[in-house]
Each structure stands twice: as structure tokens, then as C-alpha cells.
Scaffold this motif. Structure first.
Motif, PDB file in Angstrom:
ATOM      1  N   LEU A  32      45.501  44.035  55.861  1.00 13.23           N
ATOM      2  CA  LEU A  32      45.114  43.982  57.272  1.00 13.23           C
ATOM      3  C   LEU A  32      45.951  42.960  58.028  1.00 13.23           C
ATOM      4  CD1 LEU A  32      41.207  44.037  56.928  1.00 13.23           C
ATOM      5  CD2 LEU A  32      42.697  45.943  57.591  1.00 13.23           C
ATOM      6  N   GLU A  33      46.509  41.997  57.299  1.00 13.46           N
ATOM      7  CA  GLU A  33      47.349  40.965  57.911  1.00 13.46           C
ATOM      8  C   GLU A  33      48.744  41.515  58.196  1.00 13.46           C
ATOM      9  OE1 GLU A  33      46.477  38.169  58.969  1.00 13.46           O
ATOM     10  OE2 GLU A  33      44.531  37.811  58.040  1.00 13.46           O
ATOM     11  N   LYS A  34      49.323  41.121  59.332  1.00  9.21           N
ATOM     12  CA  LYS A  34      50.648  41.611  59.704  1.00  9.21           C
ATOM     13  C   LYS A  34      51.771  40.814  59.066  1.00  9.21           C
ATOM     14  CE  LYS A  34      49.117  43.478  64.158  1.00  9.21           C
ATOM     15  NZ  LYS A  34      49.281  43.457  65.645  1.00  9.21           N
ATOM     16  N   GLY A  35      51.569  39.510  58.881  1.00  9.57           N
ATOM     17  CA  GLY A  35      52.617  38.664  58.328  1.00  9.57           C
ATOM     18  C   GLY A  35      52.627  38.654  56.809  1.00  9.57           C
ATOM     19  N   VAL A  36      53.815  38.552  56.222  1.00  6.98           N
ATOM     20  CA  VAL A  36      53.947  38.537  54.766  1.00  6.98           C
ATOM     21  C   VAL A  36      53.271  37.305  54.178  1.00  6.98           C
ATOM     22  CG1 VAL A  36      55.572  38.474  52.831  1.00  6.98           C
ATOM     23  CG2 VAL A  36      56.087  39.857  54.843  1.00  6.98           C
ATOM     24  N   ASN A  37      53.461  36.153  54.824  1.00  3.98           N
ATOM     25  CA  ASN A  37      52.844  34.921  54.325  1.00  3.98           C
ATOM     26  C   ASN A  37      51.325  35.075  54.228  1.00  3.98           C
ATOM     27  OD1 ASN A  37      54.241  32.531  53.505  1.00  3.98           O
ATOM     28  ND2 ASN A  37      53.008  31.362  54.962  1.00  3.98           N
ATOM     29  N   GLU A  38      50.742  35.674  55.261  1.00  2.21           N
ATOM     30  CA  GLU A  38      49.300  35.869  55.286  1.00  2.21           C
ATOM     31  C   GLU A  38      48.858  36.861  54.219  1.00  2.21           C
ATOM     32  OE1 GLU A  38      51.262  35.796  57.870  1.00  2.21           O
ATOM     33  OE2 GLU A  38      50.491  34.215  59.198  1.00  2.21           O
ATOM     34  N   ARG A  39      49.624  37.930  54.045  1.00  5.26           N
ATOM     35  CA  ARG A  39      49.273  38.928  53.026  1.00  5.26           C
ATOM     36  C   ARG A  39      49.280  38.317  51.626  1.00  5.26           C
ATOM     37  NH1 ARG A  39      51.524  45.015  54.195  1.00  5.26           N
ATOM     38  NH2 ARG A  39      50.525  45.281  56.221  1.00  5.26           N
ATOM     39  N   ILE A  40      50.273  37.498  51.361  1.00  6.99           N
ATOM     40  CA  ILE A  40      50.351  36.845  50.047  1.00  6.99           C
ATOM     41  C   ILE A  40      49.160  35.912  49.863  1.00  6.99           C
ATOM     42  CG2 ILE A  40      51.668  35.237  48.619  1.00  6.99           C
ATOM     43  CD1 ILE A  40      54.211  36.325  49.947  1.00  6.99           C
ATOM     44  N   ALA A  41      48.873  35.104  50.885  1.00  6.46           N
ATOM     45  CA  ALA A  41      47.789  34.126  50.773  1.00  6.46           C
ATOM     46  C   ALA A  41      46.446  34.804  50.555  1.00  6.46           C
ATOM     47  CB  ALA A  41      47.745  33.261  52.032  1.00  6.46           C
ATOM     48  N   TRP A  42      46.177  35.869  51.296  1.00  7.32           N
ATOM     49  CA  TRP A  42      44.897  36.549  51.144  1.00  7.32           C
ATOM     50  C   TRP A  42      44.810  37.316  49.828  1.00  7.32           C
ATOM     51  CZ3 TRP A  42      40.383  35.960  53.602  1.00  7.32           C
ATOM     52  CH2 TRP A  42      40.392  35.158  54.737  1.00  7.32           C
ATOM     53  N   THR A  43      45.948  37.742  49.310  1.00  9.06           N
ATOM     54  CA  THR A  43      45.962  38.363  47.980  1.00  9.06           C
ATOM     55  C   THR A  43      45.583  37.338  46.919  1.00  9.06           C
ATOM     56  OG1 THR A  43      47.638  40.006  48.598  1.00  9.06           O
ATOM     57  CG2 THR A  43      47.409  39.516  46.253  1.00  9.06           C
ATOM     58  N   LEU A  44      46.103  36.126  47.054  1.00 11.10           N
ATOM     59  CA  LEU A  44      45.779  35.068  46.093  1.00 11.10           C
ATOM     60  C   LEU A  44      44.299  34.694  46.185  1.00 11.10           C
ATOM     61  CD1 LEU A  44      48.897  32.727  46.467  1.00 11.10           C
ATOM     62  CD2 LEU A  44      48.477  34.502  44.746  1.00 11.10           C
ATOM     63  N   LEU A  45      43.774  34.584  47.407  1.00  8.72           N
ATOM     64  CA  LEU A  45      42.362  34.241  47.556  1.00  8.72           C
ATOM     65  C   LEU A  45      41.475  35.331  46.965  1.00  8.72           C
ATOM     66  CD1 LEU A  45      40.063  32.487  48.692  1.00  8.72           C
ATOM     67  CD2 LEU A  45      40.232  33.811  50.808  1.00  8.72           C
ATOM     68  N   GLY A  46      41.747  36.577  47.304  1.00  5.99           N
ATOM     69  CA  GLY A  46      40.927  37.676  46.804  1.00  5.99           C
ATOM     70  C   GLY A  46      40.951  37.780  45.293  1.00  5.99           C
ATOM     71  N   THR A  47      42.121  37.583  44.706  1.00  8.69           N
ATOM     72  CA  THR A  47      42.234  37.673  43.250  1.00  8.69           C
ATOM     73  C   THR A  47      41.432  36.570  42.570  1.00  8.69           C
ATOM     74  OG1 THR A  47      44.455  38.637  43.452  1.00  8.69           O
ATOM     75  CG2 THR A  47      43.846  37.732  41.309  1.00  8.69           C
ATOM     76  N   ALA A  48      41.485  35.369  43.119  1.00 10.11           N
ATOM     77  CA  ALA A  48      40.741  34.257  42.532  1.00 10.11           C
ATOM     78  C   ALA A  48      39.235  34.449  42.668  1.00 10.11           C
ATOM     79  CB  ALA A  48      41.170  32.948  43.179  1.00 10.11           C
ATOM     80  N   LEU A  49      38.791  35.103  43.744  1.00  8.18           N
ATOM     81  CA  LEU A  49      37.358  35.261  44.011  1.00  8.18           C
ATOM     82  C   LEU A  49      36.721  36.451  43.307  1.00  8.18           C
ATOM     83  CD1 LEU A  49      36.936  34.617  47.865  1.00  8.18           C
ATOM     84  CD2 LEU A  49      36.025  33.233  46.004  1.00  8.18           C
ATOM     85  N   PHE A  50      37.487  37.494  43.020  1.00  4.94           N
ATOM     86  CA  PHE A  50      36.916  38.771  42.578  1.00  4.94           C
ATOM     87  C   PHE A  50      36.368  38.659  41.150  1.00  4.94           C
ATOM     88  CE2 PHE A  50      37.820  43.594  41.996  1.00  4.94           C
ATOM     89  CZ  PHE A  50      36.474  43.862  42.222  1.00  4.94           C
ATOM     90  N   GLN A  51      35.050  38.497  41.057  1.00  6.20           N
ATOM     91  CA  GLN A  51      34.407  38.343  39.752  1.00  6.20           C
ATOM     92  C   GLN A  51      32.905  38.529  39.892  1.00  6.20           C
ATOM     93  OE1 GLN A  51      35.804  35.060  37.233  1.00  6.20           O
ATOM     94  NE2 GLN A  51      33.682  34.522  36.838  1.00  6.20           N
ATOM     95  N   ASP A  52      32.315  39.238  38.934  1.00  7.79           N
ATOM     96  CA  ASP A  52      30.854  39.417  38.877  1.00  7.79           C
ATOM     97  C   ASP A  52      30.279  39.979  40.162  1.00  7.79           C
ATOM     98  OD1 ASP A  52      30.866  38.426  36.315  1.00  7.79           O
ATOM     99  OD2 ASP A  52      30.383  36.387  36.912  1.00  7.79           O
ATOM    100  N   VAL A  53      30.945  40.974  40.711  1.00  2.00           N
ATOM    101  CA  VAL A  53      30.462  41.588  41.953  1.00  2.00           C
ATOM    102  C   VAL A  53      31.014  43.009  42.022  1.00  2.00           C
ATOM    103  CG1 VAL A  53      32.425  40.763  43.328  1.00  2.00           C
ATOM    104  CG2 VAL A  53      30.257  41.243  44.458  1.00  2.00           C
TER     105      VAL A  53
END
Length: 288
Positions: A38-59
Motif C-alpha cells: 500500500l506504500e508508494k515509496g520503496v523505503n516504506e515498503r521495506i520497513a513495513w515488510t520488516l514490521l509485518g514479518t516480525a509481528l506475524f505470529q499466533d494469529v
């Protein structure tokens, strides 16, 4: 273990059912990338990918997508890493709003993970340049800086982060890192590993294979599955197309959902109406 070619010959019904599983899940977005894109910038896409990967658990898949979207709406783009950092209570309110409770196993870690990803971005500044300057081995080391990225296991989340960043769409963002002969063109995701070892051509000895053998087997299977789907397409242009890493990535993407855990059973059950609509139902011992 048998070759993919022999597997197709010996188990034609299972192979065709697997191809239909791939076709079905090709339309299912990865819950992390669905928000990161959903993010337009590459920096933002990378950052949100890292956050989502770290959070995705037991849900569950759908619950997590809702949570990550809420976080992205509340703290869009560079709000993930700009100072001052959001209050823990504001981050936790997003979790409660998404889940309707505060009992998620990761609840007490959410704010810490959010802040840790923000610190990582501030430390490395331009994430696209950081990515281009690192080999996969160096990415593995760097990503260990993020809180909870590798906690309690041999860094499966780091592996997931790397393939989400580097693999072609729909598996990942298709970004570049420093060259490495060890980086395969398509990832061997945990779902693909489970398929190969439970139903697929390595069901009698997957654990004994060398990493390179596992990777080759997975890649051969991806290509064969997409080749079958293309040849059976009603579109003549699709039938005459050549299978490459980009097209084979569809199989890699789809198989990542095979028996992937959620908070209420497997993610594939959620998408297939508790296995009722799953093409692999008659072959899978985990089918409800």
C-alpha cells in the motif's frame, strides 16, 4: 525421494490437485505484503515488510491483515520510524481495536517490535541502498538487530523477511541485494517444505536431503506446477508462454500457505471453508 518427473507420473491425481491448490491460493495475498504494498515509496515498503514479518505470529491470516492495516493507517509511511516514537498505549489500542481484546500472545511485545523496527530504519537510513549493499548472509546478520525477529527459533522470521524482500512478485517485493551464489531464484518457504515432506516427491526422506537438493526439488516442482496450469489455460497466449522464475513464483507463493499455522488452526483451512473446498482434501491427513 523421487524426482518431480517421476512424482507426476506416479501420482497424477495428487499433482493435478496440487496445481489446483496453487491456482486457488494464487489469488490470496501474503498478509504482510498486502499492507506493505500500500506504500508508494520503496523505503516504506521495506520497513513495513520488516514490521509485518516480525509481528506475524499466533494469529489468523485475516486478523493479522486487519491489525497491520490499522497500524499502517494510524502511523502511515515514515511514521513507523520518525521521532518522537508513538506511545505504547496508542500502538496497543490498534491491537485491541483489530482483535477486540488484549489477550494476543504477542500483545506485550507489539510496541517493542514497532520501536525496534523504527530504530533499525533510522540506523540504516536508506533501506534500498542498505539492501543493495548486503549479501543474503549479511542481511541475515543485520536483521537479527530487530526485536523478536529471531526469538525462540533459528531465525525463521529472518528467512521470511529476506524472501519477502528479494523474491519476485507475488512471493516478495522483487528487490535487489548484493550478488550471492547461495541465493536461490525462488524461496523454499515453510509451507513448500511441509508439502514436499508430507505429500510431495520427498515424503519419504526430506529431512535427509542436503539444502541444495531440497531447493532443486522445490524449484523443479514450482516450474512443473505452473507449466501444467499454463498448458491447461484457455488463453492461447498463456499456453504458449515460457515458464521462468517470475511465472514459477506463483507456485512458490501459493504453497507457502500449506498447513501454515494461524491462531485457530491452519491458514489454508480459513481460505478453503475448513477444507471443504480444498483441492488436496482427499490426500491431506490434516483435512477436517
Amino acid at each position: 525421494m523421487v524426482s518431480v518427473k517421476r512424482f507426476i507420473h506416479d501420482e497424477p491425481a495428487l499433482f493435478k490437485a496440487t496445481a489446483e491448490f496453487v491456482r486457488l491460493f494464487a489469488r490470496v495475498d501474503d498478509p504482510v505484503l498486502a499492507v506493505a504494498k500500500l506504500e508508494k515509496g520503496v523505503n516504506e515498503r521495506i520497513a513495513w515488510t520488516l514490521l509485518g514479518t516480525a509481528l506475524f505470529q499466533d494469529v489468523s491470516y485475516f486478523e493479522f491483515t486487519a491489525l497491520l492495516k490499522l497500524l499502517n493507517e494510524k502511523f502511515p509511511g515514515d511514521k513507523l520510524w520518525t521521532l518522537p516514537v508513538p506511545k505504547a498505549s496508542d500502538i496497543e489500542d490498534c491491537v485491541e481495536s483489530a482483535f477486540g481484546c488484549r489477550t494476543w500472545s504477542m500483545f506485550e511485545n507489539v510496541a517493542g517490535i514497532f520501536w525496534s523496527v523504527g530504530l533499525f530504519v533510522r540506523r540504516h537510513d536508506n533501506l534500498q541502498e542498505w539492501l543493495k549493499s548486503r549479501t543474503p548472509e549479511e542481511l541475515w546478520r543485520d536483521l537479527g538487530e530487530i526485536y523478536f525477529m529471531g526469538k525462540g527459533n533459528p531465525r525463521p522470521k529472518v528467512c521470511a523477511a529476506i524472501y519477502r524482500l528479494l523474491a519476485p512478485s507475488p512471493v516478495g517485493l522483487g528487490l535487489d541485494c548484493a550478488p550471492s551464489p547461495k541465493m536461490p531464484p525462488l524461496p523454499l518457504t515453510m509451507g513448500a517444505r511441509r508439502y514436499l515432506s508430507i505429500l510431495g516427491p520427498a515424503s519419504d526422506g526430506f529431512a535427509d536431503l542436503e539444502p541444495a537438493q531440497k531447493q532443486k526439488l522445490a524449484t523443479d516442482l514450482y516450474v512443473a506446477l505452473v507449466q501444467y496450469l499454463m498448458e491447461s489455460s484457455a488463453d492461447e497466449q498463456v499456453r504458449n508462454s515460457k515458464v521462468d522464475a517470475l511465472t514459477a513464483s506463483v507456485a512458490s507463493h501459493s504453497l507457502q500457505f500449506f498447513l501454515e499455522d494461524g491462531s485457530e488452526g491452519f491458514i489454508c483451512r480459513t481460505v478453503t471453508d475448513h477444507c471443504r473446498k480444498c483441492p488436496l482434501r482427499e490426500f491431506c491427513n490434516y483435512a477436517e
